[in-house]
Scaffold this motif. Sequence first.
Motif, PDB file in Angstrom:
ATOM      1  N   ALA A   1     -26.416  48.824 -42.651  1.00 24.06           N
ATOM      2  CA  ALA A   1     -25.794  47.711 -41.878  1.00 24.06           C
ATOM      3  C   ALA A   1     -27.024  46.946 -41.438  1.00 24.06           C
ATOM      4  O   ALA A   1     -26.830  45.738 -41.323  1.00 24.06           O
TER       5      ALA A   1
ATOM      6  N   GLU B 297     -17.534  47.967 -41.413  1.00 20.16           N
ATOM      7  CA  GLU B 297     -16.406  47.338 -41.157  1.00 20.16           C
ATOM      8  C   GLU B 297     -16.435  46.083 -40.499  1.00 20.16           C
ATOM      9  O   GLU B 297     -15.894  44.978 -40.498  1.00 20.16           O
ATOM     10  N   LYS B 298     -17.338  46.212 -39.288  1.00 18.59           N
ATOM     11  CA  LYS B 298     -17.579  45.228 -38.333  1.00 18.59           C
ATOM     12  C   LYS B 298     -18.205  44.106 -39.242  1.00 18.59           C
ATOM     13  O   LYS B 298     -17.784  42.846 -38.935  1.00 18.59           O
TER      14      LYS B 298
ATOM     15  N   PRO C 155     -22.541  44.720 -35.432  1.00 19.25           N
ATOM     16  CA  PRO C 155     -22.536  46.061 -34.912  1.00 19.25           C
ATOM     17  C   PRO C 155     -23.261  46.363 -33.751  1.00 19.25           C
ATOM     18  O   PRO C 155     -24.407  46.048 -33.677  1.00 19.25           O
ATOM     19  N   ASP C 156     -22.882  47.583 -32.952  1.00 17.65           N
ATOM     20  CA  ASP C 156     -23.694  47.996 -31.730  1.00 17.65           C
ATOM     21  C   ASP C 156     -24.735  48.918 -32.443  1.00 17.65           C
ATOM     22  O   ASP C 156     -25.869  48.906 -31.785  1.00 17.65           O
TER      23      ASP C 156
ATOM     24  N   GLU D  73     -17.519  53.272 -34.065  1.00 17.67           N
ATOM     25  CA  GLU D  73     -17.767  52.182 -34.703  1.00 17.67           C
ATOM     26  C   GLU D  73     -18.013  52.544 -36.079  1.00 17.67           C
ATOM     27  O   GLU D  73     -18.799  53.476 -36.538  1.00 17.67           O
ATOM     28  N   ASP D  74     -17.567  51.503 -36.889  1.00 18.68           N
ATOM     29  CA  ASP D  74     -17.786  51.582 -38.496  1.00 18.68           C
ATOM     30  C   ASP D  74     -18.689  50.407 -38.553  1.00 18.68           C
ATOM     31  O   ASP D  74     -18.189  49.282 -38.757  1.00 18.68           O
ATOM     32  N   PRO D  75     -20.090  50.286 -38.742  1.00 22.38           N
ATOM     33  CA  PRO D  75     -20.801  49.325 -38.738  1.00 22.38           C
ATOM     34  C   PRO D  75     -20.491  48.361 -39.933  1.00 22.38           C
ATOM     35  O   PRO D  75     -20.441  47.094 -40.013  1.00 22.38           O
TER      36      PRO D  75
ATOM     37  N   LYS E   3     -24.694  51.973 -32.401  1.00 24.02           N
ATOM     38  CA  LYS E   3     -24.822  52.961 -31.308  1.00 24.02           C
ATOM     39  C   LYS E   3     -25.369  54.257 -31.878  1.00 24.02           C
ATOM     40  O   LYS E   3     -26.157  54.826 -30.952  1.00 24.02           O
TER      41      LYS E   3
END
Length: 321
Positions: free
Chosen positions: A3, A270-271, A278-279, A266-268, A281
């Motif tokens: 990502a 998908e974001k 994405p965060d 979180e799914d980077p 994380k």
Amino acid sequence: LQALEHMLDEGMIEEGVRRIGAEQEMFLIDETWRPAPGALRILEKIGDPHFTTELGLFNLEMNTDPVLFDPDCLNRLETQLNELLAKAYATAEELGYGIVLTGILPTIRKTDLGLDNMTPKPRYLAINRALKELRGGDYEFYIKGLDEILLKHDSVMLEACNTSFQLHFQVGAKEFPNLYNVAQVAAGPCLAAATNSPLLFGRRLWSETRIALFQQSVDTRSSSHHIRDASPRVTFGNHYVNKSVLEIYREDIVRFRTLIGTELDEDPAEKLRNGVPPDLKVLRLHNGTVYRWNRACYGYDAKTPHLRIEMRVMPSGPTII
């Protein structure tokens, strides 16, 4: 990592602006100049989000707002640091505490470093448990200077002997490799000019004993682990960055095992498909447990993702300037 690589390729990282900010750590002391575990009381009374906890209850951290890297930035940074420190001094005095800016508090003793003086947050307890499990036993320390010290300790709390002044420098993704390498070159002269930690438990050790103490206090290597973990988690690095910040993250993921986990909410990918940065994380969590003296940081403040270089080598104090 995929990502982040996509964001770098697509130009999603903020470019064309540089900012600086700082984290200032400090010691809390009582009337006898011994460490005082009053951080939670001070934070409750001060009510200011610029202040936060550190590992030890006798440590406190304050964070400045980011400022544009322009000809007046250091003056503005100094002004806010002094304002925040004055607020901390006043609040501490009301509660019967004092504040000292020093790399290592000369009056600290090994008896101050029990788990009863650890800030009661799950993150700190989890890191302590994970480090001890990886080591397979107690922490061992050996530092030689004018005097020498050899001791064992049963927790990560020796890290709480250290307080530092950490500068953050936001840079663009394309200029990151060159400026990170400049930060590596600058670290030695900056540290040489700022040494402030010659004493630990009454022993005269290094001019900046924080360096050796911090490296050993979060070292996961034991005699049985040296083959698998060839490098300490506190590291200056072994080479310059060539093309991208990804080189640092890839190396740290391959070289160092994960210490603590988090919920995967979180799914980077998908974001990114939805056009939302994405965060990252999980990457940031792992990055927070690899202690490069110049750390690469990914940040996302609900607007634009950015990259920062965090210089962690400088001691706290003796003064803001």
